[in-house]
Design a protein around this motif. Sequence first.
Motif, PDB file in Angstrom:
ATOM      1  N   TYR A 110      -5.411   4.008 -16.131  1.00 10.78           N
ATOM      2  CA  TYR A 110      -4.349   3.385 -15.322  1.00 10.78           C
ATOM      3  C   TYR A 110      -2.976   3.999 -15.613  1.00 10.78           C
ATOM      4  CZ  TYR A 110      -1.470  -0.129 -13.069  1.00 10.78           C
ATOM      5  OH  TYR A 110      -0.561  -0.759 -12.267  1.00 10.78           O
ATOM      6  N   PHE A 148      -4.356   9.837  -9.343  1.00 11.27           N
ATOM      7  CA  PHE A 148      -3.709   8.777  -8.564  1.00 11.27           C
ATOM      8  C   PHE A 148      -2.187   8.889  -8.642  1.00 11.27           C
ATOM      9  CE2 PHE A 148      -7.604   6.789 -10.461  1.00 11.27           C
ATOM     10  CZ  PHE A 148      -8.402   6.995  -9.362  1.00 11.27           C
ATOM     11  N   ARG A 178       1.565   3.181  -9.481  1.00 17.34           N
ATOM     12  CA  ARG A 178       0.189   2.741  -9.264  1.00 17.34           C
ATOM     13  C   ARG A 178       0.161   1.223  -9.116  1.00 17.34           C
ATOM     14  NH1 ARG A 178      -2.620   6.809 -13.706  1.00 17.34           N
ATOM     15  NH2 ARG A 178      -2.278   8.685 -12.453  1.00 17.34           N
ATOM     16  N   GLU A 185      -3.741  -3.236  -8.010  1.00 19.45           N
ATOM     17  CA  GLU A 185      -5.029  -3.286  -7.281  1.00 19.45           C
ATOM     18  C   GLU A 185      -5.836  -1.994  -7.444  1.00 19.45           C
ATOM     19  OE1 GLU A 185      -1.979  -3.844  -5.578  1.00 19.45           O
ATOM     20  OE2 GLU A 185      -2.164  -5.956  -6.157  1.00 19.45           O
ATOM     21  N   LEU A 186      -5.155  -0.931  -7.874  1.00 13.57           N
ATOM     22  CA  LEU A 186      -5.877   0.329  -8.087  1.00 13.57           C
ATOM     23  C   LEU A 186      -7.074   0.116  -9.003  1.00 13.57           C
ATOM     24  CD1 LEU A 186      -6.027   3.473  -7.912  1.00 13.57           C
ATOM     25  CD2 LEU A 186      -4.582   3.519  -9.950  1.00 13.57           C
ATOM     26  N   ARG A 187      -6.887  -0.799  -9.966  1.00 13.15           N
ATOM     27  CA  ARG A 187      -7.944  -1.032 -10.971  1.00 13.15           C
ATOM     28  C   ARG A 187      -9.253  -1.511 -10.339  1.00 13.15           C
ATOM     29  NH1 ARG A 187      -3.545  -3.857 -13.357  1.00 13.15           N
ATOM     30  NH2 ARG A 187      -2.728  -2.914 -15.255  1.00 13.15           N
ATOM     31  N   ALA A 188      -9.172  -2.057  -9.118  1.00 17.63           N
ATOM     32  CA  ALA A 188     -10.376  -2.616  -8.486  1.00 17.63           C
ATOM     33  C   ALA A 188     -11.010  -1.650  -7.483  1.00 17.63           C
ATOM     34  CB  ALA A 188     -10.018  -3.927  -7.789  1.00 17.63           C
ATOM     35  N   THR A 189     -10.508  -0.416  -7.402  1.00 17.93           N
ATOM     36  CA  THR A 189     -11.026   0.506  -6.380  1.00 17.93           C
ATOM     37  C   THR A 189     -12.217   1.322  -6.910  1.00 17.93           C
ATOM     38  OG1 THR A 189      -9.534   2.288  -7.060  1.00 17.93           O
ATOM     39  CG2 THR A 189      -8.713   0.775  -5.360  1.00 17.93           C
ATOM     40  N   PRO A 190     -13.095   1.765  -6.008  1.00 14.51           N
ATOM     41  CA  PRO A 190     -14.229   2.597  -6.431  1.00 14.51           C
ATOM     42  C   PRO A 190     -13.779   3.903  -7.098  1.00 14.51           C
ATOM     43  CG  PRO A 190     -14.544   1.809  -4.178  1.00 14.51           C
ATOM     44  CD  PRO A 190     -13.149   1.428  -4.564  1.00 14.51           C
ATOM     45  N   ALA A 191     -12.693   4.482  -6.606  1.00 12.63           N
ATOM     46  CA  ALA A 191     -12.230   5.751  -7.188  1.00 12.63           C
ATOM     47  C   ALA A 191     -11.832   5.559  -8.647  1.00 12.63           C
ATOM     48  CB  ALA A 191     -11.048   6.290  -6.386  1.00 12.63           C
ATOM     49  N   PHE A 192     -11.208   4.399  -8.929  1.00 10.59           N
ATOM     50  CA  PHE A 192     -10.802   4.087 -10.311  1.00 10.59           C
ATOM     51  C   PHE A 192     -12.050   3.902 -11.174  1.00 10.59           C
ATOM     52  CE2 PHE A 192      -9.224   1.317 -13.701  1.00 10.59           C
ATOM     53  CZ  PHE A 192      -8.034   1.943 -14.049  1.00 10.59           C
TER      54      PHE A 192
END
Length: 248
Positions: free
Chosen positions: A194, A217, A221, A224-231
């Motif tokens: 993150y 990324f 940031r 919500e980035l933490r909940a994405t498939p890419a993350f």
Amino acid sequence: MSGGAEIVLSGISKRYDTGVDALADIDVTLRAGSFTSIVGPSGCGKSSLLRIVAGLVAPSSGHCRRGDGAQPAFVFQEAALLPWRNVERNAQLLMELAACRPEQMRQRVAEVLQLVGLAGFERAYPHQLSGGMRMRLSLARALALRPDLLLLDEPLAAVDELTRDVLQEELSRMWRQGGFTGVLVTHNVHEAVYLSTRVLVMSPRPGRVVDVIDVPFPFPRAPELRATPAFAQLTGRVSAALRQPTTI
Ligand SMILES: Nc1ncnc2c1ncn2[C@@H]1O[C@H](COP(=O)(O)OP(=O)(O)OP(=O)(O)O)[C@@H](O)[C@H]1O
Ligand SMILES: [Mg+2]
């Protein structure tokens, strides 16, 4: 990204006089203004590496080149505040040691306390603060030095998960505003991804860098980035590198 010192580590190894080989063959360049996290198993030499970068410990071989006159600041896992000093006086401690002028100290302390969200708590004592506030104060004390290089050794390990998420966002904001190169040691793979532009994965002792993972990324940031498939994909890659440390 502007500001911050470039750090070049060349052929670094560290053997303590107890005979323990802590680090081997570390060759890494940390770009000026980057934010790098270091993850690896307990005892693999992460804190040793951070101390070498800070100039607190000498490597046994190789060398660490910091940008000319780079001013490092270190934040330890425990907030390490002085209980008899209030927030304001704790925040100015490192500046006192650096013999700053009193009016400059007052101005910078006001700035950094605002930055970390502690304005209004200047007269409070450490025992009157929450764990998260104590850690913010510890960060403020380091930032007041206007470091070119901020070295963080598991600063968020002792706070609960919600506070940790909030402090991660604050730390990221400070880094974007602060013009420093950041190096963070953490056991938390999500935190590493993150916050960072790059994650270094280390092997068990003697610690070697076994993987370097760029984090693409853009900043700022969103939480919500933490909940994405890419993350999830990237944290999965870091975790896999940690589990198979000898593949490279
Ligand atoms: N001052 C010292 N003198 C002798 N040995 C040391 C010293 N500091 C660290 N070591 C040894 O070097 C090795 C690496 O220690 P280090 O603290 O760098 O690991 P670490 O990766 O930060 O571990 P952790 O994740 O548990 O904090 C360990 O075996 C430790 O015992
Ligand atoms: Mg350590």
